[in-house]
Design an enzyme around this catalytic site. Structure first.
Site, PDB file in Angstrom:
ATOM      1  N   GLU A   1       0.824  -1.212   0.000  1.00 35.68           N
ATOM      2  CA  GLU A   1       0.000   0.000   0.000  1.00 35.68           C
ATOM      3  C   GLU A   1       0.859   1.264   0.000  1.00 35.68           C
ATOM      4  O   GLU A   1       0.345   2.373  -0.029  1.00 35.68           O
ATOM      5  CB  GLU A   1      -0.994  -0.013   1.166  1.00 35.68           C
ATOM      6  CG  GLU A   1      -0.395  -0.099   2.557  1.00 35.68           C
ATOM      7  CD  GLU A   1      -0.056  -1.525   3.019  1.00 35.68           C
ATOM      8  OE1 GLU A   1       0.567  -2.284   2.252  1.00 35.68           O
ATOM      9  OE2 GLU A   1      -0.372  -1.856   4.171  1.00 35.68           O
TER      10      GLU A   1
ATOM     11  N   SER B   1       8.318  -9.021   5.049  1.00 35.78           N
ATOM     12  CA  SER B   1       9.149  -9.217   6.241  1.00 35.78           C
ATOM     13  C   SER B   1       8.854 -10.584   6.881  1.00 35.78           C
ATOM     14  O   SER B   1       7.763 -11.140   6.704  1.00 35.78           O
ATOM     15  CB  SER B   1       8.876  -8.092   7.235  1.00 35.78           C
ATOM     16  OG  SER B   1       7.505  -8.086   7.566  1.00 35.78           O
TER      17      SER B   1
ATOM     18  N   CYS C   1      16.135  -7.072  -0.249  1.00 38.43           N
ATOM     19  CA  CYS C   1      16.249  -8.295   0.547  1.00 38.43           C
ATOM     20  C   CYS C   1      17.563  -9.005   0.265  1.00 38.43           C
ATOM     21  O   CYS C   1      17.949  -9.898   1.009  1.00 38.43           O
ATOM     22  CB  CYS C   1      15.088  -9.219   0.263  1.00 38.43           C
ATOM     23  SG  CYS C   1      15.119  -9.802  -1.421  1.00 38.43           S
TER      24      CYS C   1
HETATM   25  P1  NAD Z   1       5.868  -6.042   4.986  1.00 40.51           P
HETATM   26  O1  NAD Z   1       5.999  -7.400   5.565  1.00 40.51           O
HETATM   27  O2  NAD Z   1       5.587  -4.909   5.888  1.00 40.51           O
HETATM   28  O3  NAD Z   1       4.695  -6.012   3.889  1.00 40.51           O
HETATM   29  C1  NAD Z   1       4.595  -6.989   2.887  1.00 40.51           C
HETATM   30  C2  NAD Z   1       3.130  -7.169   2.517  1.00 40.51           C
HETATM   31  O4  NAD Z   1       2.427  -7.649   3.665  1.00 40.51           O
HETATM   32  C3  NAD Z   1       2.445  -5.887   2.087  1.00 40.51           C
HETATM   33  O5  NAD Z   1       1.632  -6.146   0.980  1.00 40.51           O
HETATM   34  C4  NAD Z   1       1.638  -5.480   3.303  1.00 40.51           C
HETATM   35  O6  NAD Z   1       0.452  -4.815   2.975  1.00 40.51           O
HETATM   36  C5  NAD Z   1       1.326  -6.802   3.967  1.00 40.51           C
HETATM   37  N1  NAD Z   1       1.217  -6.695   5.435  1.00 40.51           N
HETATM   38  C6  NAD Z   1       1.887  -5.831   6.244  1.00 40.51           C
HETATM   39  N2  NAD Z   1       1.544  -6.022   7.515  1.00 40.51           N
HETATM   40  C7  NAD Z   1       0.647  -7.027   7.533  1.00 40.51           C
HETATM   41  C8  NAD Z   1      -0.067  -7.693   8.571  1.00 40.51           C
HETATM   42  N3  NAD Z   1       0.074  -7.360   9.855  1.00 40.51           N
HETATM   43  N4  NAD Z   1      -0.906  -8.690   8.235  1.00 40.51           N
HETATM   44  C9  NAD Z   1      -1.053  -9.051   6.942  1.00 40.51           C
HETATM   45  N5  NAD Z   1      -0.412  -8.450   5.919  1.00 40.51           N
HETATM   46  C10 NAD Z   1       0.437  -7.452   6.212  1.00 40.51           C
HETATM   47  O7  NAD Z   1       7.198  -5.794   4.126  1.00 40.51           O
HETATM   48  P2  NAD Z   1       7.686  -4.446   3.435  1.00 40.51           P
HETATM   49  O8  NAD Z   1       8.145  -3.509   4.496  1.00 40.51           O
HETATM   50  O9  NAD Z   1       6.701  -3.989   2.430  1.00 40.51           O
HETATM   51  O10 NAD Z   1       8.943  -4.989   2.623  1.00 40.51           O
HETATM   52  C11 NAD Z   1      10.228  -5.121   3.166  1.00 40.51           C
HETATM   53  C12 NAD Z   1      10.469  -6.530   3.663  1.00 40.51           C
HETATM   54  O11 NAD Z   1      10.301  -7.460   2.594  1.00 40.51           O
HETATM   55  C13 NAD Z   1      11.895  -6.740   4.148  1.00 40.51           C
HETATM   56  O12 NAD Z   1      11.850  -7.544   5.309  1.00 40.51           O
HETATM   57  C14 NAD Z   1      12.566  -7.486   3.005  1.00 40.51           C
HETATM   58  O13 NAD Z   1      13.666  -8.278   3.384  1.00 40.51           O
HETATM   59  C15 NAD Z   1      11.433  -8.326   2.531  1.00 40.51           C
HETATM   60  N6  NAD Z   1      11.658  -8.765   1.163  1.00 40.51           N
HETATM   61  C16 NAD Z   1      12.002 -10.069   0.978  1.00 40.51           C
HETATM   62  C17 NAD Z   1      12.261 -10.528  -0.289  1.00 40.51           C
HETATM   63  C18 NAD Z   1      12.633 -11.949  -0.516  1.00 40.51           C
HETATM   64  O14 NAD Z   1      12.651 -12.357  -1.659  1.00 40.51           O
HETATM   65  N7  NAD Z   1      12.932 -12.734   0.486  1.00 40.51           N
HETATM   66  C19 NAD Z   1      12.159  -9.654  -1.400  1.00 40.51           C
HETATM   67  C20 NAD Z   1      11.795  -8.333  -1.162  1.00 40.51           C
HETATM   68  C21 NAD Z   1      11.543  -7.898   0.129  1.00 40.51           C
END
Ligand code: NAD
Length: 497
Positions: free
Chosen positions: A175, A225, A280
């Protein structure tokens, strides 16, 4: 002001939970809003995806591939536009954003080969006049939930392969930067994808929970995450879904005494500070082996970190931009403060950096810690900012143990000229993606992406053949045609006699 809506069955649909502001990270100004959706909107999206499913699943793979070919060309023609959509809401530099889109296009190129990838196996005469064939069939309606840091590439890790395999798809993008996902969906429609095959639902936890509980959603791909990845995996699998949930990381780069130090420092600069560390596969820990190696590393690294060119996305000289939001900037600053409190040696301090004319932007300067130990918060947790920790090891074995003992296992690299050390490292290391003198070993589209330990929940990585396996289910048909053979009723287990 632009409001990013949902796209369901080819139509813009407003959410029913209000909107959330979107900011320009370089100025701190609000530039748009995104609609937020509840379970009722997810229901609509699933209904549209289900309606489109029979037609799409039965479309010959070659025709599905033709849509992918058209999509690839449209993405290439619109590369600059998609990259700008990323930059204005994420903050990364234009060249970095173009690189992201190009890596996404490579997955689309792989998806163009879907007729071959889905080709089954056939054996004639597995028994007398009995033939057998295996076939991979689509799962149905599947969903993808994606993070802010690659708003185009990570969705493209998912939907091109899912759709090429004959599924219909619901994307729930981050978002925080909805412009790029919306644009790449529109281009997919322009490429000739029937309405309802690819849908976007914007929103936060309520939309994610609705996807995880919807009985008609058969599989969920998640990237984000680790705490949310674990939650998505547990909730999705408890609801009978196939789930792959890729999580956070703490990627170590081991520098052996014989490494080419200039090459290692160049690599560390790009991998640690590119995209302001919001990757990541960023290198966030450097592990020099031996005190002399560490001293040489830090001596070369410190002036480079102080000299990073920080700017807005459209500054052609900028090497990195701001962080994505004010909250994320505060979180990163909190980690730097914690590192100082816990006794790490702050060699370069980026906390007070301000870009002239952009004082309200979410910029943090390049930051370097030395003498970081494995019990410190900045070593254990993912910072996701322009902060590199130097954690010194006395020996190769100690470096390997540090990496293996860490809870994350996404990527790692070793810099050395010693083939034995490199081979031994690649063999022993408990990490999914390993680079030898390559700092960000992100596999190409025809291999697959995936970490180990708490960086991936589930059995399949993203894209490549892993995606074919994840987005299809195997069916094996064994058939006999009347031949006049009558063996009578057989009550024993059928044998191939
Ligand atoms: P995030 O976990 O905050 O959000 C990811 C998704 O989850 C979003 O679409 C968000 O709307 C949703 N979300 C957030 N909180 C939620 C909740 N409480 N319940 C359900 N859904 C929820 O991650 P971010 O900050 O957008 O991205 C950064 C993170 O992503 C870092 O930890 C990074 O390492 C990771 N990442 C990992 C990879 C990989 O391939 N392993 C690739 C890119 C990013």
């Amino acid at each position: 002001m632009t409001i990013y809506q949902n796209i369901i069955g080819g139509n813009a649909v407003a959410g029913d939970m209000g909107t959330q502001p979107i900011y320009n990270p370089a100025t701190g100004e609000q530039i748009a809003e995104v609609t937020l959706s509840s379970a009722a909107i997810v229901d609509q999206a699933v209904a549209a995806a289900q309606e489109a499913l029979p037609g799409w699943a039965n479309t010959p793979p070659l025709k599905r591939a033709r849509v992918m070919f058209a999509y690839k060309e449209l993405l290439e023609a619109n590369l600059e536009k998609v990259a700008e959509a990323i930059c204005t809401q994420h903050g990364k530099t234009l060249e970095d954003a173009k690189g992201e889109v190009i890596r996404g296009i490579e997955v689309v190129e792989f998806a163009c080969g879907i007729p071959h990838l889905l080709r089954g196996d056939y054996t004639r005469n597995v028994g007398p006049a009995i033939d057998s064939y295996s076939d991979r069939q689509p799962l149905g309606v599947v969903a993808g939930i994606t993070p802010f840091n690659f708003p185009a590439m990570v969705p493209m890790w998912m939907f091109p392969m899912a759709i090429a395999c004959g599924n219909t798809f619901i994307l729930k993008p981050s978002e925080r930067d909805p412009a790029a996902p919306q644009l790449i969906l529109e281009l997919m429609q322009e490429a000739g994808l029937p309405a309802g095959v690819l849908n976007i639902v914007n929103g936060g936890k309520p939309a994610v929970d609705a996807i995880l509980h919807h009985p008609s959603v058969k599989a969920v791909s998640f990237v984000g995450s680790t705490p949310i990845a674990e939650y998505v995996y547990q909730t999705g699998t408890a609801n009978g879904k196939r789930v792959q949930a890729l999580g956070g990381a703490k990627n170590h780069m081991v520098i052996m005494p014989d490494a080419d130090m200039d090459q290692a420092v160049d690599a560390l600069m790009g991998a640690g500070y590119g995209s302001a560390g919001e990757r990541c596969m960023a290198i966030s820990v450097a592990v020099p082996v031996g005190q002399d190696t560490a001293d040489r590393l830090v001596e070369k690294l410190a002036p480079r970190v102080s000299g990073i060119k920080i700017g807005t996305w459209n500054d052609p000289d900028a090497e990195m931009g701001p962080l994505v939001t004010e909250q994320h900037k505060d979180k990163v600053l909190g980690y730097i403060n914690k590192g100082v409190e816990e006794g790490a040696n702050l060699v370069v301090d980026g906390r007070d950096f301000a870009l002239q004319g952009y004082e309200n932007g979410y910029f943090v300067g390049g930051t370097l810690f030395d003498h970081v130990t494995t019990d410190m918060t900045i070593y254990r947790e993912e910072i996701f900012g322009p902060v590199v920790c130097v954690a010194r090891a006395d020996s190769f074995d100690q470096a390997v143990s540090m990496v293996n003992d860490h809870e994350y296992g996404n990527g790692t690299a070793i810099f050395t000229r010693d083939g034995d050390a490199a081979r031994s490292y690649a063999d022993q290391i408990q990490v999914g993606m390993v680079g030898v003198n390559v700092p960000i070993p992100v596999p190409v589209a025809y291999h697959s992406f995936g970490g180990w330990k708490r960086s991936l929940f589930g059995d399949h990585g993203a894209y490549g053949m892993e995606a074919v396996r994840f987005y299809t289910k195997l069916k094996t048909v064994t058939s006999r045609w009347p031949t006049g053979i009558r063996s009578g009723a057989q009550f024993n287990f059928p044998l191939n006699n």
